[in-house]
Design a protein around this motif. Structure first.
Motif, mmCIF file in Angstrom:
data_model
loop_
_atom_site.group_PDB
_atom_site.id
_atom_site.type_symbol
_atom_site.label_atom_id
_atom_site.label_comp_id
_atom_site.label_asym_id
_atom_site.label_seq_id
_atom_site.Cartn_x
_atom_site.Cartn_y
_atom_site.Cartn_z
ATOM 1 N N MET A 15 36.059 41.513 41.022
ATOM 2 C CA MET A 15 37.445 41.526 40.589
ATOM 3 C C MET A 15 37.599 40.799 39.246
ATOM 4 O O MET A 15 38.381 41.215 38.421
ATOM 5 N N LYS A 16 36.829 39.721 39.072
ATOM 6 C CA LYS A 16 36.915 38.959 37.827
ATOM 7 C C LYS A 16 36.472 39.801 36.633
ATOM 8 O O LYS A 16 37.083 39.745 35.570
ATOM 9 N N LYS A 17 35.426 40.616 36.837
ATOM 10 C CA LYS A 17 34.949 41.475 35.751
ATOM 11 C C LYS A 17 36.035 42.463 35.339
ATOM 12 O O LYS A 17 36.195 42.758 34.157
ATOM 13 N N MET A 18 36.763 42.974 36.317
ATOM 14 C CA MET A 18 37.810 43.940 36.019
ATOM 15 C C MET A 18 38.947 43.283 35.228
ATOM 16 O O MET A 18 39.441 43.857 34.250
ATOM 17 N N LEU A 19 39.331 42.085 35.605
ATOM 18 C CA LEU A 19 40.375 41.366 34.874
ATOM 19 C C LEU A 19 39.915 41.011 33.467
ATOM 20 O O LEU A 19 40.695 41.124 32.511
ATOM 21 N N ASP A 20 38.647 40.617 33.329
ATOM 22 C CA ASP A 20 38.108 40.333 31.994
ATOM 23 C C ASP A 20 38.120 41.583 31.129
ATOM 24 O O ASP A 20 38.437 41.523 29.940
ATOM 25 N N PHE A 21 37.781 42.703 31.729
ATOM 26 C CA PHE A 21 37.791 43.962 30.983
ATOM 27 C C PHE A 21 39.205 44.297 30.521
ATOM 28 O O PHE A 21 39.411 44.665 29.360
ATOM 29 N N ILE A 22 40.179 44.165 31.396
ATOM 30 C CA ILE A 22 41.568 44.477 31.039
ATOM 31 C C ILE A 22 42.064 43.543 29.938
ATOM 32 O O ILE A 22 42.723 43.982 28.988
ATOM 33 N N LYS A 23 41.725 42.259 30.025
ATOM 34 C CA LYS A 23 42.111 41.315 28.978
ATOM 35 C C LYS A 23 41.461 41.669 27.652
ATOM 36 O O LYS A 23 42.078 41.589 26.590
#
Length: 59
Positions: free
Chosen positions: A1-9
């Protein structure tokens, strides 16, 4: 989930770096494309007509 949030940011940060062309720049580019397309169409029409006349004369 953290990777996905980092990608969106990351995508959001990159989005704000985009430099959009001005309206005048887009209009000038569009006019140039239309003029060049018309010139190419006219050139190919003339060449095609000449070749058609030559082939008609030969045969």
């Amino acid at each position: 989930m953290k990777k996905m949030l980092d990608f969106i940011k990351s995508v959001r940060r990159e989005w704000f770096k985009i430099v959009w062309p001005s309206r005048d720049s887009v209009i000038r580019a569009t006019i140039m494309i239309l003029v060049c397309s018309a010139a190419a169409a006219l050139f190919f029409f003339v060449v095609d007509s000449i070749l058609n006349a030559i082939v008609g004369w030969v045969f």
